[in-house]
Write a protein that holds these residues in place. Structure first.
Motif, PDB file in Angstrom:
ATOM      1  N   ALA A  24      61.365  73.292 -14.072  1.00  0.00           N
ATOM      2  CA  ALA A  24      61.498  73.234 -15.450  1.00  0.00           C
ATOM      3  C   ALA A  24      60.440  73.036 -15.740  1.00  0.00           C
ATOM      4  CB  ALA A  24      61.978  71.746 -15.536  1.00  0.00           C
ATOM      5  N   VAL A  31      59.246  66.883 -19.531  1.00  0.00           N
ATOM      6  CA  VAL A  31      59.413  66.159 -18.851  1.00  0.00           C
ATOM      7  C   VAL A  31      58.560  64.860 -17.006  1.00  0.00           C
ATOM      8  CG1 VAL A  31      61.231  67.285 -17.328  1.00  0.00           C
ATOM      9  CG2 VAL A  31      61.823  65.192 -17.533  1.00  0.00           C
ATOM     10  N   GLU A  88      59.006  72.616 -19.952  1.00  0.00           N
ATOM     11  CA  GLU A  88      59.565  70.775 -20.259  1.00  0.00           C
ATOM     12  C   GLU A  88      58.611  70.439 -20.325  1.00  0.00           C
ATOM     13  OE1 GLU A  88      62.492  70.437 -21.012  1.00  0.00           O
ATOM     14  OE2 GLU A  88      64.507  71.770 -19.735  1.00  0.00           O
ATOM     15  N   HIS A 142      68.843  73.286 -19.901  1.00  0.00           N
ATOM     16  CA  HIS A 142      68.338  73.331 -19.019  1.00  0.00           C
ATOM     17  C   HIS A 142      69.237  72.244 -17.903  1.00  0.00           C
ATOM     18  CE1 HIS A 142      66.596  76.633 -20.512  1.00  0.00           C
ATOM     19  NE2 HIS A 142      65.409  76.124 -21.085  1.00  0.00           N
ATOM     20  N   ARG A 143      69.828  72.170 -18.225  1.00  0.00           N
ATOM     21  CA  ARG A 143      70.500  70.457 -17.427  1.00  0.00           C
ATOM     22  C   ARG A 143      71.480  70.851 -16.214  1.00  0.00           C
ATOM     23  NH1 ARG A 143      74.213  65.035 -19.607  1.00  0.00           N
ATOM     24  NH2 ARG A 143      74.558  64.275 -17.932  1.00  0.00           N
ATOM     25  N   TRP A 175      62.567  69.803 -10.657  1.00  0.00           N
ATOM     26  CA  TRP A 175      61.012  69.379 -11.738  1.00  0.00           C
ATOM     27  C   TRP A 175      60.320  71.067 -11.666  1.00  0.00           C
ATOM     28  CZ3 TRP A 175      56.372  68.014 -10.632  1.00  0.00           C
ATOM     29  CH2 TRP A 175      55.015  67.885 -12.094  1.00  0.00           C
ATOM     30  N   LYS A 218      65.368  62.579 -21.208  1.00  0.00           N
ATOM     31  CA  LYS A 218      65.107  63.656 -21.139  1.00  0.00           C
ATOM     32  C   LYS A 218      65.609  65.103 -20.559  1.00  0.00           C
ATOM     33  CE  LYS A 218      60.453  63.434 -23.141  1.00  0.00           C
ATOM     34  NZ  LYS A 218      58.762  63.497 -22.805  1.00  0.00           N
ATOM     35  N   THR A 219      66.579  64.724 -19.440  1.00  0.00           N
ATOM     36  CA  THR A 219      66.538  65.494 -18.675  1.00  0.00           C
ATOM     37  C   THR A 219      68.300  66.092 -19.021  1.00  0.00           C
ATOM     38  OG1 THR A 219      65.681  65.348 -16.563  1.00  0.00           O
ATOM     39  CG2 THR A 219      67.843  66.720 -16.339  1.00  0.00           C
ATOM     40  N   SER A 261      68.057  67.995 -22.105  1.00  0.00           N
ATOM     41  CA  SER A 261      67.720  70.031 -21.621  1.00  0.00           C
ATOM     42  C   SER A 261      68.882  70.913 -22.638  1.00  0.00           C
ATOM     43  CB  SER A 261      67.124  69.933 -20.328  1.00  0.00           C
ATOM     44  OG  SER A 261      66.454  71.478 -20.256  1.00  0.00           O
ATOM     45  N   TYR A 268      59.989  76.676 -17.421  1.00  0.00           N
ATOM     46  CA  TYR A 268      60.925  76.881 -18.721  1.00  0.00           C
ATOM     47  C   TYR A 268      60.342  75.396 -19.485  1.00  0.00           C
ATOM     48  CZ  TYR A 268      64.879  78.039 -16.498  1.00  0.00           C
ATOM     49  OH  TYR A 268      65.530  78.711 -16.262  1.00  0.00           O
ATOM     50  N   TYR A 297      70.099  72.579 -13.925  1.00  0.00           N
ATOM     51  CA  TYR A 297      69.340  71.628 -13.119  1.00  0.00           C
ATOM     52  C   TYR A 297      70.102  70.691 -12.500  1.00  0.00           C
ATOM     53  CZ  TYR A 297      65.660  72.421 -15.948  1.00  0.00           C
ATOM     54  OH  TYR A 297      64.636  73.013 -16.820  1.00  0.00           O
TER      55      TYR A 297
END
Length: 66
Positions: free
Chosen positions: A33, A41, A39, A11-12, A30, A5-6, A9, A37, A15
């Motif tokens: 995220a 995850v 996320e 936004h990877r 995390w 999932k990361t 993303s 956002y 991060y």
């Protein structure tokens, strides 16, 4: 096999920059995220991303530099 999932993303890169250059810990990333956002995850999934994808890539690069 499930996808990371990361890795998926949008936004990877942010991060990974926070981890590698800004020296944020995985929990802080995390938290950002999830809260900023939205996320979906788990902490464990994000920690696995950094352990298996980012740290592994760093180790491979270090080995190639020798």
């Amino acid at each position: 096999m499930r996808k990371c999932k990361t890795c998926l993303s949008p936004h990877r890169t942010e991060y990974e920059n926070l981890y590698l250059n800004e020296k944020w810990d995985v929990f802080a990333i995390w938290n950002k995220a999830v809260k900023e956002y939205g996320e979906n995850v788990s902490y464990q999934a994000m920690a696995r991303h950094f352990q298996h994808h980012v740290e592994t890539a760093i180790a491979i690069r270090k080995g190639m530099d020798r």
